[in-house]
Design an enzyme around this catalytic site. Structure first.
Site, PDB file in Angstrom:
ATOM      1  N   PHE A 129       7.088  47.509 -17.538  1.00  0.00           N
ATOM      2  CA  PHE A 129       7.290  46.195 -16.869  1.00  0.00           C
ATOM      3  C   PHE A 129       7.315  46.287 -15.407  1.00  0.00           C
ATOM      4  O   PHE A 129       8.847  46.950 -14.992  1.00  0.00           O
ATOM      5  CB  PHE A 129       8.542  44.750 -18.233  1.00  0.00           C
ATOM      6  CG  PHE A 129       9.016  43.940 -17.334  1.00  0.00           C
ATOM      7  CD1 PHE A 129       7.395  43.616 -18.167  1.00  0.00           C
ATOM      8  CD2 PHE A 129       9.444  43.463 -17.313  1.00  0.00           C
ATOM      9  CE1 PHE A 129       8.042  41.020 -17.973  1.00  0.00           C
ATOM     10  CE2 PHE A 129       9.819  41.596 -16.838  1.00  0.00           C
ATOM     11  CZ  PHE A 129       8.907  41.367 -17.522  1.00  0.00           C
ATOM     12  N   ASP A 162      -2.619  42.001 -18.372  1.00  0.00           N
ATOM     13  CA  ASP A 162      -1.588  42.220 -18.966  1.00  0.00           C
ATOM     14  C   ASP A 162      -2.378  42.222 -20.569  1.00  0.00           C
ATOM     15  O   ASP A 162      -3.078  43.279 -20.010  1.00  0.00           O
ATOM     16  CB  ASP A 162      -0.076  42.293 -19.163  1.00  0.00           C
ATOM     17  CG  ASP A 162       0.262  42.950 -20.493  1.00  0.00           C
ATOM     18  OD1 ASP A 162       0.330  43.928 -20.828  1.00  0.00           O
ATOM     19  OD2 ASP A 162       1.183  41.961 -21.254  1.00  0.00           O
ATOM     20  N   ASP A 220       8.548  37.486 -12.457  1.00  0.00           N
ATOM     21  CA  ASP A 220      10.179  37.663 -12.987  1.00  0.00           C
ATOM     22  C   ASP A 220      10.609  38.291 -14.451  1.00  0.00           C
ATOM     23  O   ASP A 220       9.729  38.900 -15.016  1.00  0.00           O
ATOM     24  CB  ASP A 220      10.848  36.050 -13.793  1.00  0.00           C
ATOM     25  CG  ASP A 220      10.200  35.434 -15.070  1.00  0.00           C
ATOM     26  OD1 ASP A 220       8.391  35.888 -15.071  1.00  0.00           O
ATOM     27  OD2 ASP A 220      10.319  34.866 -15.698  1.00  0.00           O
ATOM     28  N   ASP A 269      -1.171  36.278 -10.498  1.00  0.00           N
ATOM     29  CA  ASP A 269      -0.011  37.595 -10.521  1.00  0.00           C
ATOM     30  C   ASP A 269      -0.377  39.253 -11.449  1.00  0.00           C
ATOM     31  O   ASP A 269      -1.137  39.796 -10.139  1.00  0.00           O
ATOM     32  CB  ASP A 269       1.296  37.011 -10.317  1.00  0.00           C
ATOM     33  CG  ASP A 269       1.655  36.701 -12.473  1.00  0.00           C
ATOM     34  OD1 ASP A 269       0.403  36.862 -12.732  1.00  0.00           O
ATOM     35  OD2 ASP A 269       2.489  36.598 -12.268  1.00  0.00           O
TER      36      ASP A 269
HETATM   37  P1  5GP Z   1      -1.152  38.675 -20.567  1.00  0.00           P
HETATM   38  O1  5GP Z   1      -1.901  36.660 -21.160  1.00  0.00           O
HETATM   39  O2  5GP Z   1      -2.493  39.268 -19.426  1.00  0.00           O
HETATM   40  O3  5GP Z   1      -1.147  39.440 -21.295  1.00  0.00           O
HETATM   41  O4  5GP Z   1      -0.489  38.036 -19.139  1.00  0.00           O
HETATM   42  C1  5GP Z   1       0.153  37.865 -18.359  1.00  0.00           C
HETATM   43  C2  5GP Z   1       1.338  37.483 -18.388  1.00  0.00           C
HETATM   44  O5  5GP Z   1       2.360  38.100 -18.289  1.00  0.00           O
HETATM   45  C3  5GP Z   1       0.975  36.857 -16.589  1.00  0.00           C
HETATM   46  O6  5GP Z   1       0.697  36.110 -15.403  1.00  0.00           O
HETATM   47  C4  5GP Z   1       2.592  37.092 -16.081  1.00  0.00           C
HETATM   48  O7  5GP Z   1       3.653  35.757 -15.432  1.00  0.00           O
HETATM   49  C5  5GP Z   1       3.472  37.337 -17.093  1.00  0.00           C
HETATM   50  N1  5GP Z   1       3.355  39.608 -17.076  1.00  0.00           N
HETATM   51  C6  5GP Z   1       2.787  40.810 -17.960  1.00  0.00           C
HETATM   52  N2  5GP Z   1       2.957  41.632 -17.502  1.00  0.00           N
HETATM   53  C7  5GP Z   1       4.487  40.989 -17.237  1.00  0.00           C
HETATM   54  C8  5GP Z   1       4.777  42.536 -16.108  1.00  0.00           C
HETATM   55  O8  5GP Z   1       5.646  43.283 -16.744  1.00  0.00           O
HETATM   56  N3  5GP Z   1       5.894  41.186 -15.506  1.00  0.00           N
HETATM   57  C9  5GP Z   1       5.902  40.364 -15.512  1.00  0.00           C
HETATM   58  N4  5GP Z   1       6.837  40.243 -15.075  1.00  0.00           N
HETATM   59  N5  5GP Z   1       5.273  39.832 -16.195  1.00  0.00           N
HETATM   60  C10 5GP Z   1       4.650  40.286 -16.505  1.00  0.00           C
END
Ligand code: 5GP
Length: 178
Positions: free
Chosen positions: A153, A104, A160, A101
């Site tokens: 966010f 980040d 979610d 999805d």
């Molecule tokens: P990362 O490991 O890249 O920091 O995070 C990835 C996961 O964090 C994504 O698969 C998602 O579930 C969650 N995530 C990261 N940014 C957002 C955001 O802006 N909104 C939401 N709802 N989930 C996020």
């Protein structure tokens, strides 16, 4: 904050999302024409993007689901990736499309790539609907990115806040986080 008291504004409309999904689907159809593909849905956030995307890829596809969690329901990544559901079958020798999805910090995607590569697929293609380039903590090479967004966010279209808002058909920004 009460998850149901968020003030939301549309960030990426349903129409814009569907146009992008169809573009990525066409590119992947070209790439995998005549080949068998295993498409991996990263749960929970990518289920909506994944189900729209695989309908736009015109080749033989089997579906797999990989459950990971790194946010613990809040708004910042814990940095620790927990597997909540592993793949149900071997992917050795298969062409794999990994569907996320949002990238980040990049920690989850890097973890997933390593985990999948260790199972010796014939190829691995990474797709993410959203990427927050300013939030990256580790280098993360991606093959297909739907939209690059700012470091805020977002919810909706599978994403979610404390379990809610996944059913919105568009991506929304939250207006009232302190
Ligand atoms: P990362 O490991 O890249 O920091 O995070 C990835 C996961 O964090 C994504 O698969 C998602 O579930 C969650 N995530 C990261 N940014 C957002 C955001 O802006 N909104 C939401 N709802 N989930 C996020």
């Amino acid at each position: 904050m009460n998850p149901k008291s968020l003030k939301l504004s549309t960030y990426i409309s349903e129409e814009t999302l569907q146009k992008k999904v169809s573009e990525i689907g066409k590119i992947l159809t070209e790439k995998f024409k005549g080949k068998k593909v295993t498409a991996i849905c990263v749960l929970k956030g990518s289920f909506m993007f994944y189900s729209d995307l695989i309908r736009q890829i015109d080749t033989d596809i089997t579906c797999e689901f990989f459950g990971v969690s790194s946010y613990n329901g809040g708004t910042s990544s814990s940095g620790e990736v927990k597997v909540t559901l592993d793949l149900s079958s071997a992917i050795e020798g298969q062409h794999v499309i990994l569907v996320e999805d949002i990238v980040d910090t990049g920690l989850t995607m890097n973890y997933l790539k390593k985990s999948i590569e260790s199972r010796n697929p014939a190829s691995l293609t990474t797709v993410t609907l959203l990427e927050k380039p300013e939030a990256l903590k580790v280098p993360c090479k991606l093959d297909h990115v739907g939209f690059k967004i700012t470091n805020e966010f977002v919810v909706g279209y599978g994403l979610d806040y404390q379990g809610y808002y996944r059913n919105l058909p568009y991506i929304a920004q939250v207006q009232n986080f302190q």
